[in-house]
Design an enzyme around this catalytic site. Structure first.
Site, PDB file in Angstrom:
ATOM      1  N   ARG A   8      38.896  -8.102   7.073  1.00 14.43           N
ATOM      2  CA  ARG A   8      39.874  -9.184   7.036  1.00 14.43           C
ATOM      3  C   ARG A   8      40.483  -9.369   8.427  1.00 14.43           C
ATOM      4  O   ARG A   8      40.711  -8.387   9.144  1.00 14.43           O
ATOM      5  CB  ARG A   8      40.972  -8.783   6.046  1.00 14.43           C
ATOM      6  CG  ARG A   8      42.062  -9.800   5.811  1.00 14.43           C
ATOM      7  CD  ARG A   8      41.554 -11.003   5.095  1.00 14.43           C
ATOM      8  NE  ARG A   8      42.614 -11.831   4.557  1.00 14.43           N
ATOM      9  CZ  ARG A   8      42.412 -13.077   4.129  1.00 14.43           C
ATOM     10  NH1 ARG A   8      41.207 -13.639   4.200  1.00 14.43           N
ATOM     11  NH2 ARG A   8      43.401 -13.773   3.624  1.00 14.43           N
TER      12      ARG A   8
ATOM     13  N   THR B   9      35.461 -20.326   3.014  1.00 16.41           N
ATOM     14  CA  THR B   9      35.003 -19.104   2.416  1.00 16.41           C
ATOM     15  C   THR B   9      33.606 -19.288   1.823  1.00 16.41           C
ATOM     16  O   THR B   9      33.252 -20.370   1.405  1.00 16.41           O
ATOM     17  CB  THR B   9      36.002 -18.742   1.302  1.00 16.41           C
ATOM     18  OG1 THR B   9      37.278 -18.769   1.888  1.00 16.41           O
ATOM     19  CG2 THR B   9      35.685 -17.423   0.660  1.00 16.41           C
TER      20      THR B   9
HETATM   21  O1  DON Z   1      41.121 -15.102   1.705  1.00 24.31           O
HETATM   22  C1  DON Z   1      41.453 -16.037   0.984  1.00 24.31           C
HETATM   23  O2  DON Z   1      41.910 -15.893  -0.128  1.00 24.31           O
HETATM   24  C2  DON Z   1      41.248 -17.461   1.480  1.00 24.31           C
HETATM   25  N1  DON Z   1      41.284 -17.512   2.898  1.00 24.31           N
HETATM   26  C3  DON Z   1      39.959 -17.999   0.918  1.00 24.31           C
HETATM   27  C4  DON Z   1      39.692 -19.426   1.319  1.00 24.31           C
HETATM   28  C5  DON Z   1      38.637 -20.066   0.529  1.00 24.31           C
HETATM   29  O3  DON Z   1      38.124 -19.532  -0.431  1.00 24.31           O
HETATM   30  C6  DON Z   1      38.288 -21.451   0.917  1.00 24.31           C
HETATM   31  N2  DON Z   1      37.158 -21.909   0.191  1.00 24.31           N
HETATM   32  N3  DON Z   1      37.071 -22.818  -0.524  1.00 24.31           N
END
Ligand code: DON
Length: 569
Positions: free
Chosen positions: A109, A381
């Protein structure tokens, strides 16, 4: 070897005449490829957001690599062919169950830069400036992906150079883009202009068309530096210099020290039982590591199976469970390296039984009444699923946060930076880009990891991998994984239906059920009559699911909602 393969959606992309065939593994042609939604196979499988990335992963398995090798090569390929979320400028999580029985969880992360501070996105009047946490240089956390891939490589078999070469070739020689990619790039042209100090390759006068070839020379050079110098090829030397210069030009915060200090972390995976299965998922800073066990435990002794799939009764039950879990998320969850999270209590059966005590199956609950539980003690993501013939299973979710992240490309280095800082709570009660609120637990601090929803998950049956899954989708990630699990484990659905049938989502605040367009209208009406607010929204997630049957057959399904592609042999 038995291969039955059928294509639900097939898109043929023609190369522009100038394109040269790249040096890709046999059978992979970056100028002509098709999207395959399902494959049944026996030797190994990769399902990811892009056909070229899935096929490169499978080619690594064919070369003798294991599931971890394939996951690394697939992520690197996604960083080239799927720039909206695939990345080297972002971060992610890997959950694995190895053939020797070992479980692993690798946390890469992003982190807040060393100069970050709690109120860095508040103006003089204390107002949150979410435009700064969501766009451009200041929204970027210190990238973790490359450190994560090297930390993962310890569990692989092939040399890193072999895993990164297909990505280098794709960046250097180009590949043709799909219709969805053309649409995504076109929708971000204005943002690319606004948030860059050096014109990035993603800007195209007249716009992108499906079948255009995308060549990324600067990215190829960056990938070669990583190939030749390892992790230091990203966190040191020329690449680090280019990142720091980009930050200076755009008033960003990531320093050379931040890059040098970044480390991926091996964490203890969350493992919990569910009706004889064992579910393995990512711990904090993934909120999934708390919310998934919470939701599965709250539903375990409820008669959800007899309610049936997507009846008003089952949707209401799952909604009330989701509401309770997300209320806890807002109050208690954050990076455990910085904040004492009452993990044990939050997932204890006694606590969760208490949480469900006021659940009324006939009436809509309310987020004004249902707050976070009371705990006395202190305490864009993308997902890929991989399975190999030796029995190794790997689930990886990785992210830039929003589509194309901060929209800022590191000048001369050719990769997009994340806008992950927005996953922190920039001010208590102020919603982030997914509408999620937070408090102290997830406040910004130097070097802290922002809370995530990413929930890469593996289900074991008789101690062997049975399901490998995950999805993007911001806060909807954990509810999508929850629903996909219930679809398979309780409603006995086929893998395709479990992935593709409409999803819904409740996250405490806003107090509404978000539903996909194809959610059944009659159920919607019944829920409204019970007192729920329903909000139709755009598609929820892109779930990639592998199921391994007791006879060794591998079912692989890519979500209908994107270019997702199931590959195997
Ligand atoms: O880590 C997270 O929860 C977010 N940054 C995830 C972002 C995400 O899934 C975008 N996709 N649609």
């Amino acid at each position: 070897m038995r291969i039955i393969c059928y294509t639900l959606l097939s898109v043929s992309l023609m190369a522009c005449s100038a394109a040269r065939k790249a040096g890709q593994p046999a059978g992979i042609d970056p100028y002509h490829y098709q999207i395959q939604k399902k494959i049944i196979c026996t030797q190994g499988a990769v399902v990811s957001a892009h056909p070229l990335a899935s096929e490169i992963g499978v080619s690594i398995l064919r070369q003798g690599g294991n599931a971890v090798d394939a996951a690394i090569a697939t992520q690197l390929a996604l960083a080239v062919v799927y720039p909206g979320a695939g990345n080297i400028g972002g971060g992610g999580f890997l959950v694995g169950h190895l053939s020797n029985g070992e479980t692993i969880a690798i946390d890469y992360r992003e982190k807040a830069p060393g100069h970050a501070s709690r109120d860095m996105y508040l103006d003089q009047n204390g107002q949150a400036q979410t435009n700064l946490s969501q766009n451009g240089h200041l929204s970027a956390g210190v990238p973790g992906t490359i450190a994560g891939l090297f930390a993962s490589a310890k569990y692989g078999k092939l040399p890193f150079k072999q895993l990164i070469q297909p990505a280098i070739d794709l960046a250097e020689k180009g590949f043709v883009i799909t219709e969805a990619e053309a649409r995504g790039l076109n929708a971000s042209q204005e943002a690319f202009r606004r948030y860059n100090s050096v014109t990035p390759i993603f800007i195209k006068t007249g716009g992108w068309k499906p079948g255009d070839t995308l060549v990324q020379k600067d990215l190829a050079l960056t990938l070669k530096r990583i190939r030749d110098n390892g992790q230091e090829g990203f966190y040191g030397g020329e690449t680090a210099r280019l990142i720091v210069e980009e930050m200076k030009r755009g008033n960003g915060m990531i320093s050379y020290e931040d890059l040098q200090q970044y480390q991926a972390k091996e964490r203890k995976p969350v493992i919990f039982p569910y009706k004889g299965y064992h579910i393995i998922t990512m711990p904090l800073p993934s909120s999934g590591g708390i919310l998934l066990p919470q939701m599965m435990k709250m539903i375990e002794d409820q008669p959800v199976k007899s309610y049936g799939f997507q009846t008003a009764a089952s949707v209401q039950l799952m909604t009330e469970i989701e509401r309770r879990a997300y209320a806890d998320r807002a109050k208690y969850l954050g990076d455990t390296d910085f904040y004492k999270v009452p993990v044990k209590t939050l997932i204890s059966e006694a606590y969760l039984r208490e949480r469900m005590k006021d659940y009324d199956p006939h009436k809509a609950g309310s987020s004004k009444i249902t707050q976070a539980g009371i705990i006395a003690e202190s305490e864009e993501t993308t997902h890929l699923s991989v399975y190999d013939a030796a029995g190794n299973a790997v689930a990886v979710t990785t992210t830039l946060n929003g589509g194309y992240g901060s929209h800022t490309v590191v000048g001369g280095a050719g990769f997009l930076l994340n806008n992950e800082m927005d996953d922190f709570s920039v001010k208590p009660g102020v919603p982030n880009m997914y509408g999620a609120v937070g408090a102290d637990a997830n406040a910004i601090a130097p070097g802290k990891r922002m809370l995530s929803s990413m929930t890469p998950t593996i289900v074991l049956k008789d101690r062997k991998p049975y399901l490998v899954l995950g999805t993007p989708g911001g806060t909807t990630i954990t509810t999508s994984v929850f629903q996909t699990l219930i679809n398979v484990l309780e409603f006995d659905m086929s893998t395709e239906d479990a992935v593709n049938k409409p999803k819904f989502h409740h996250q405490w605040l806003p107090d509404e059920i978000a539903v996909e367009r194809d959610f059944p209208p009659s159920v919607r009406e019944q829920l409204q009559q019970m007192g729920y607010t329903i909000n139709q929204r755009n598609p929820i997630g892109r779930t990639e699911l592998i199921r391994i049957l007791p006879n060794g057959t591998i079912e692989v399904v890519g979500d209908k909602r994107g270019d997702d592609h199931a590959a195997g042999f």
